[in-house]
Design a protein around this motif. Sequence first.
Motif, mmCIF file in Angstrom:
data_model
loop_
_atom_site.group_PDB
_atom_site.id
_atom_site.type_symbol
_atom_site.label_atom_id
_atom_site.label_comp_id
_atom_site.label_asym_id
_atom_site.label_seq_id
_atom_site.Cartn_x
_atom_site.Cartn_y
_atom_site.Cartn_z
ATOM 1 N N PHE A 287 1.002 -1.144 0.056
ATOM 2 C CA PHE A 287 0.035 -0.041 0.016
ATOM 3 C C PHE A 287 0.806 1.206 0.115
ATOM 4 O O PHE A 287 0.568 2.094 -0.563
ATOM 5 C CB PHE A 287 -0.868 0.013 1.409
ATOM 6 N N HIS A 288 1.899 1.025 0.595
ATOM 7 C CA HIS A 288 3.039 2.352 0.855
ATOM 8 C C HIS A 288 3.379 2.771 -0.648
ATOM 9 O O HIS A 288 3.710 3.730 -1.109
ATOM 10 C CB HIS A 288 4.056 2.054 1.844
ATOM 11 N N LEU A 289 3.803 1.729 -1.129
ATOM 12 C CA LEU A 289 4.629 1.428 -2.498
ATOM 13 C C LEU A 289 3.437 2.172 -3.715
ATOM 14 O O LEU A 289 3.711 2.812 -4.477
ATOM 15 C CB LEU A 289 5.081 0.073 -3.238
ATOM 16 N N SER A 290 2.193 1.560 -3.706
ATOM 17 C CA SER A 290 1.259 2.149 -4.443
ATOM 18 C C SER A 290 0.966 3.715 -4.324
ATOM 19 O O SER A 290 0.988 4.638 -5.085
ATOM 20 C CB SER A 290 -0.165 1.304 -4.048
ATOM 21 N N THR A 291 0.913 4.199 -2.779
ATOM 22 C CA THR A 291 0.561 5.400 -2.585
ATOM 23 C C THR A 291 1.807 6.149 -3.093
ATOM 24 O O THR A 291 1.463 7.290 -3.703
ATOM 25 C CB THR A 291 0.559 5.554 -1.067
ATOM 26 N N TYR A 292 3.172 5.992 -2.905
ATOM 27 C CA TYR A 292 4.158 6.743 -3.516
ATOM 28 C C TYR A 292 4.082 6.543 -4.971
ATOM 29 O O TYR A 292 4.238 8.017 -5.575
ATOM 30 C CB TYR A 292 5.235 5.817 -3.246
ATOM 31 N N LEU A 293 3.600 5.577 -5.595
ATOM 32 C CA LEU A 293 3.766 5.576 -7.271
ATOM 33 C C LEU A 293 2.738 6.586 -7.704
ATOM 34 O O LEU A 293 2.673 7.395 -8.551
ATOM 35 C CB LEU A 293 3.729 4.380 -7.652
ATOM 36 N N ILE A 294 1.474 6.450 -7.079
ATOM 37 C CA ILE A 294 0.252 7.342 -7.705
ATOM 38 C C ILE A 294 0.499 8.716 -7.238
ATOM 39 O O ILE A 294 0.277 9.453 -8.219
ATOM 40 C CB ILE A 294 -0.963 6.759 -7.041
ATOM 41 N N HIS A 295 0.917 8.817 -6.081
ATOM 42 C CA HIS A 295 0.797 10.500 -5.646
ATOM 43 C C HIS A 295 2.032 11.153 -6.391
ATOM 44 O O HIS A 295 1.739 12.207 -7.116
ATOM 45 C CB HIS A 295 1.144 10.585 -4.138
ATOM 46 N N ASN A 296 3.012 10.677 -6.254
ATOM 47 C CA ASN A 296 4.364 11.182 -7.112
ATOM 48 C C ASN A 296 4.126 11.158 -8.417
ATOM 49 O O ASN A 296 4.564 12.290 -9.101
ATOM 50 C CB ASN A 296 5.495 10.483 -6.482
#
Length: 139
Positions: A73-82
């Motif tokens: 979930f952290h990786l997904s958030t990082y990729l999506i937001h950035n």
Amino acid sequence: MKTITPYLLRFALAATVLTIVFRYFLSYVIENQSGIIITFSAATYGLLMFASGWHFGRKDGEYLPIFDVGFRFHLSTYLIHNGLSLLWIGLGFGSKYENLNVSIMVAIYWGIFLLLHFIFFLWARKNSVDNLDKEDLFE
């Protein structure tokens, strides 16, 4: 890949929608230079992302009981937001006061914390067997 679950995909969709709305609203209030509303919108976005991650993460843990300490979930958030932030500003949708360098620095600093989370994830996975702590197996 079995670790891409329906709940992770739903979280990614929710994160994408929340991020687009946040970027639009953030660019608007930056253009109008309203510091209090900028802080409020960032806090609201953070709380909504946390609630979304909590909700879908809990359901994901019930669906696929793997020990990942929230890294997917952290990786997904990082990729999506950035990714969306860089595209938003890079394609010219941002305020005239927004700078692509700030988004790049956010991605770099956040990437350092993501790397630390990945190391913790590897360590936690190494010390567990099928979602059980090795010390709890033979009690």
